[in-house]
Design an enzyme around this catalytic site. Structure first.
Site, PDB file in Angstrom:
ATOM      1  N   GLU A   1      -2.732  41.570  -8.001  1.00  0.00           N
ATOM      2  CA  GLU A   1      -1.623  40.815  -7.427  1.00  0.00           C
ATOM      3  C   GLU A   1      -0.575  41.816  -6.953  1.00  0.00           C
ATOM      4  OE1 GLU A   1      -0.153  37.643  -9.919  1.00  0.00           O
ATOM      5  OE2 GLU A   1      -2.180  37.159 -10.538  1.00  0.00           O
TER       6      GLU A   1
ATOM      7  N   CYS B   1      -4.923  38.439 -15.766  1.00  0.00           N
ATOM      8  CA  CYS B   1      -6.262  39.017 -16.013  1.00  0.00           C
ATOM      9  C   CYS B   1      -6.390  39.814 -17.304  1.00  0.00           C
ATOM     10  CB  CYS B   1      -6.659  39.897 -14.830  1.00  0.00           C
ATOM     11  SG  CYS B   1      -6.987  38.927 -13.365  1.00  0.00           S
TER      12      CYS B   1
ATOM     13  N   LEU C   1      -1.419  54.985 -15.913  1.00  0.00           N
ATOM     14  CA  LEU C   1      -0.809  55.704 -17.027  1.00  0.00           C
ATOM     15  C   LEU C   1       0.709  55.543 -16.978  1.00  0.00           C
ATOM     16  CD1 LEU C   1      -2.926  59.017 -17.206  1.00  0.00           C
ATOM     17  CD2 LEU C   1      -2.972  57.067 -18.773  1.00  0.00           C
TER      18      LEU C   1
ATOM     19  N   LYS D   1      -6.140  37.965 -20.762  1.00  0.00           N
ATOM     20  CA  LYS D   1      -7.217  36.978 -20.883  1.00  0.00           C
ATOM     21  C   LYS D   1      -8.593  37.652 -20.964  1.00  0.00           C
ATOM     22  CE  LYS D   1      -8.653  35.261 -16.591  1.00  0.00           C
ATOM     23  NZ  LYS D   1     -10.082  35.274 -16.355  1.00  0.00           N
TER      24      LYS D   1
ATOM     25  N   THR E   1     -14.268  35.631 -12.460  1.00  0.00           N
ATOM     26  CA  THR E   1     -14.636  36.476 -13.601  1.00  0.00           C
ATOM     27  C   THR E   1     -15.318  35.594 -14.635  1.00  0.00           C
ATOM     28  OG1 THR E   1     -12.752  37.895 -13.164  1.00  0.00           O
ATOM     29  CG2 THR E   1     -13.676  37.992 -15.388  1.00  0.00           C
TER      30      THR E   1
ATOM     31  N   GLU F   1     -14.564  40.590  -8.317  1.00  0.00           N
ATOM     32  CA  GLU F   1     -13.452  41.021  -7.455  1.00  0.00           C
ATOM     33  C   GLU F   1     -12.497  41.899  -8.267  1.00  0.00           C
ATOM     34  OE1 GLU F   1     -12.680  40.508  -4.149  1.00  0.00           O
ATOM     35  OE2 GLU F   1     -11.077  41.858  -4.770  1.00  0.00           O
TER      36      GLU F   1
ATOM     37  N   VAL G   1      -7.536  35.464  -5.487  1.00  0.00           N
ATOM     38  CA  VAL G   1      -8.811  36.013  -5.005  1.00  0.00           C
ATOM     39  C   VAL G   1      -9.327  35.196  -3.820  1.00  0.00           C
ATOM     40  CG1 VAL G   1     -11.226  36.422  -5.636  1.00  0.00           C
ATOM     41  CG2 VAL G   1      -9.410  36.985  -7.261  1.00  0.00           C
TER      42      VAL G   1
HETATM   43  C1  UDX Z   1      -5.648  43.490 -12.686  1.00  0.00           C
HETATM   44  C2  UDX Z   1      -6.657  44.560 -12.223  1.00  0.00           C
HETATM   45  O1  UDX Z   1      -5.959  45.755 -11.855  1.00  0.00           O
HETATM   46  C3  UDX Z   1      -7.490  44.047 -11.066  1.00  0.00           C
HETATM   47  O2  UDX Z   1      -8.490  45.000 -10.734  1.00  0.00           O
HETATM   48  C4  UDX Z   1      -8.158  42.727 -11.470  1.00  0.00           C
HETATM   49  O3  UDX Z   1      -8.885  42.192 -10.389  1.00  0.00           O
HETATM   50  C5  UDX Z   1      -7.113  41.724 -11.944  1.00  0.00           C
HETATM   51  O4  UDX Z   1      -6.329  42.294 -13.005  1.00  0.00           O
HETATM   52  P1  UDX Z   1      -3.276  42.593 -11.830  1.00  0.00           P
HETATM   53  O5  UDX Z   1      -3.199  41.947 -13.174  1.00  0.00           O
HETATM   54  O6  UDX Z   1      -3.032  41.769 -10.633  1.00  0.00           O
HETATM   55  O7  UDX Z   1      -4.726  43.275 -11.626  1.00  0.00           O
HETATM   56  O8  UDX Z   1      -2.223  43.808 -11.768  1.00  0.00           O
HETATM   57  P2  UDX Z   1      -2.206  45.314 -12.305  1.00  0.00           P
HETATM   58  O9  UDX Z   1      -1.584  46.145 -11.267  1.00  0.00           O
HETATM   59  O10 UDX Z   1      -3.524  45.739 -12.797  1.00  0.00           O
HETATM   60  O11 UDX Z   1      -1.170  45.209 -13.522  1.00  0.00           O
HETATM   61  C6  UDX Z   1      -1.483  44.495 -14.716  1.00  0.00           C
HETATM   62  C7  UDX Z   1      -0.412  44.735 -15.750  1.00  0.00           C
HETATM   63  O12 UDX Z   1      -0.468  46.074 -16.236  1.00  0.00           O
HETATM   64  C8  UDX Z   1       1.027  44.557 -15.245  1.00  0.00           C
HETATM   65  O13 UDX Z   1       1.781  43.937 -16.245  1.00  0.00           O
HETATM   66  C9  UDX Z   1       1.508  45.967 -14.993  1.00  0.00           C
HETATM   67  O14 UDX Z   1       2.898  46.108 -15.083  1.00  0.00           O
HETATM   68  C10 UDX Z   1       0.797  46.700 -16.130  1.00  0.00           C
HETATM   69  N1  UDX Z   1       0.588  48.126 -15.858  1.00  0.00           N
HETATM   70  C11 UDX Z   1      -0.233  48.525 -14.867  1.00  0.00           C
HETATM   71  C12 UDX Z   1       1.249  49.064 -16.659  1.00  0.00           C
HETATM   72  O15 UDX Z   1       2.007  48.731 -17.576  1.00  0.00           O
HETATM   73  N2  UDX Z   1       1.023  50.386 -16.413  1.00  0.00           N
HETATM   74  C13 UDX Z   1       0.184  50.823 -15.444  1.00  0.00           C
HETATM   75  O16 UDX Z   1       0.026  52.045 -15.298  1.00  0.00           O
HETATM   76  C14 UDX Z   1      -0.461  49.858 -14.634  1.00  0.00           C
END
Ligand code: UDX
Length: 438
Positions: free
Chosen positions: A161, A270, A260, A273, A125, A157, A14
């Protein structure tokens, strides 16, 4: 016009993304207590992999972005001080505020003798109530007063990632929580001049801004656990495919298409946690959330769904060579925090497997955990050659391009696809895709 001076304390995903974005428009100083990071960043080297960050970092440095490991007078003399330090969870699953408390204390010490009145913006956060009940009293320790000596805003925020720069450059919303209209306007003006296009800026109070961040992440985690439950049902139903179902229900605007994608469970720094911290916080104020617990438990048991697919297809795991394709918790990052791949690797090792980990970016980080207990390769061919099973864990583009001939180098061509990125027709290949019933 004199350029506004901005400090950003805490240079993780961030903080660094914000620093390199604002750094091309304002005078920005990035602060991080880790000296090695500061030295690398000063040379234009990011200590983590993130698409496009190198480009923005170099550009911002040319424009005057500097780095320091100290919160001193120079930092306090800034118009805006963003706080973007990490807020991990402790061993009981509650938020650990030690970083943010230490930073607030350092700011207060320096603020005590300062002449200017900075606006302190909490971007980390933090659990509801933290800005006003925890951070504000620390900042007011030396006879200082909010509104008189400093202003205090909460500005969560939402960047992801793997697309941190893109999300920083084009946020879907900017939430500013606070009670002092002048301070809110000051931050709004910064954002307005930073963005070319008009942004969706919403104002609220501090605690609502804090709840918004948790509600946002918890809702997205809920969507993922929901679709993973549907995937597990589809797995047992011949002629069903979770992606088709997700696509069609996503056409309902009340549901929406995003988040989905069924898979091995969400990981990263994130969702796990934040869902846990919200569960604990709610419990502490007298509400036990059945839903949030179910979201968490569904997620942590998804690793078993993947293990079952492996076990159903390799009868005796002992001594088998398994290639894990994808170590990062998602594509386009080298981050392995809470990556389900590490959990699968541990289970496979317990079952006596020989594991080979493949990832375009995350090998170094994985080596820190597993050392020489597993082997590593950046070559897909090496990972697949002579292996008894391959498990696609992360939807890297490279895996979408896997061809049948690439798989036929395996000792027994069994491929478990937890993200449904490939489709093999060859009868000699056993392909099992999570969420597709056969
Ligand atoms: C997340 C939030 O999206 C973001 O808004 C916040 O600021 C931080 O946490 P991040 O953890 O970086 O972001 O990645 P994200 O794309 O959200 O994916 C998180 C996890 O969910 C990953 O393991 C990803 O593979 C999984 N995921 C995501 C799924 O299994 N299916 C999906 O449809 C989307």
């Amino acid at each position: 016009m004199i350029k506004k001076k901005i400090a950003i304390i805490g240079l993780g995903y961030v903080g660094l993304s914000l620093a390199v974005f604002l750094g091309s428009k304002f005078k920005v100083i990035g602060v991080d207590s880790n000296k090695n990071r500061i030295t690398a960043l000063g040379k234009g080297i990011s200590y983590f992999y993130e698409p496009k960050i190198k480009f923005y970092l170099k550009r911002a440095i040319k424009n005057g972005l500097t780095f320091t490991d100290k919160i001193d007078r120079e930092i306090i003399s800034c118009d805006i001080i963003f706080v973007t330090v990490g807020t991990p969870i402790d061993k009981f699953g509650s938020i650990d505020l030690s970083n943010i408390k230490a930073v607030s204390s350092d700011i207060a010490k320096n603020l005590a003798n300062a002449k200017n009145k900075p606006t302190i913006v909490i971007k980390s956060t933090v659990i509801p109530g933290t800005t006003l009940q925890v951070i504000k009293p620390i900042l007011e320790k030396y006879d200082l007063k909010e509104s008189e000596d400093f202003d205090l805003l909460t500005n969560p925020e939402f960047l992801r990632e793997g697309s941190a720069m893109q999300d920083t450059i084009a946020p879907h919303v900017i939430v500013i929580g606070g009670s002092n209209q002048k301070a809110i306007q000051k931050l709004t003006d910064i954002y307005k001049s930073a963005y070319k296009k008009k942004q969706n800026i919403v104002e609220t109070n501090n605690i609502t801004a804090e709840v918004i961040k948790y509600a946002n992440n918890a809702f997205l985690a809920t969507k993922i656990s929901f679709i993973n439950s549907i995937a597990n049902i589809c797995q047992k139903l011949p002629d069903t495919n979770v992606d088709k179902i997700a696509e069609i229900i996503g056409m309902d605007p009340r549901i929406g298409r995003q988040f989905l994608k069924a898979g091995p469970g969400y990981g990263g720094s994130c969702f796990p946690k934040d869902v846990q911290a919200l569960i604990n916080f709610a419990h502490n104020i007298g509400y036990d959330s059945v839903l949030l617990n179910a979201v968490k438990n569904t997620n942590s048991s998804q690793v078993n769904a993947v293990m079952s697919l492996i076990k159903q297809n390799i009868k005796n795991l002992n001594g088998k060579k398994v290639a894990i394709l994808g170590l990062a918790f998602k594509e386009n990052t080298d981050d392995i925090r809470e990556s389900v791949s590490t959990k699968i690797i541990s289970l496979l090792l317990k079952n006596g497997c020989k594991v080979c980990g493949h990832d375009p970016k995350a090998i170094d980080n994985t080596r820190i955990i597993f050392g020489n207990k597993i082997t590593y390769t950046k070559s897909l061919k090496d990972a697949l050659t002579d292996s008894d099973c391959a498990v696609i864990m992360t939807p890297w583009q490279e895996y979408r391009n896997i061809k049948e001939k690439d798989v036929l180098v395996m000792k027994s061509p069994i491929i478990i696809d937890t993200r449904r990125v490939i489709s093999m027709k060859n009868k000699d290949i056993t392909q099992v895709s999570l969420g597709i019933g056969k």
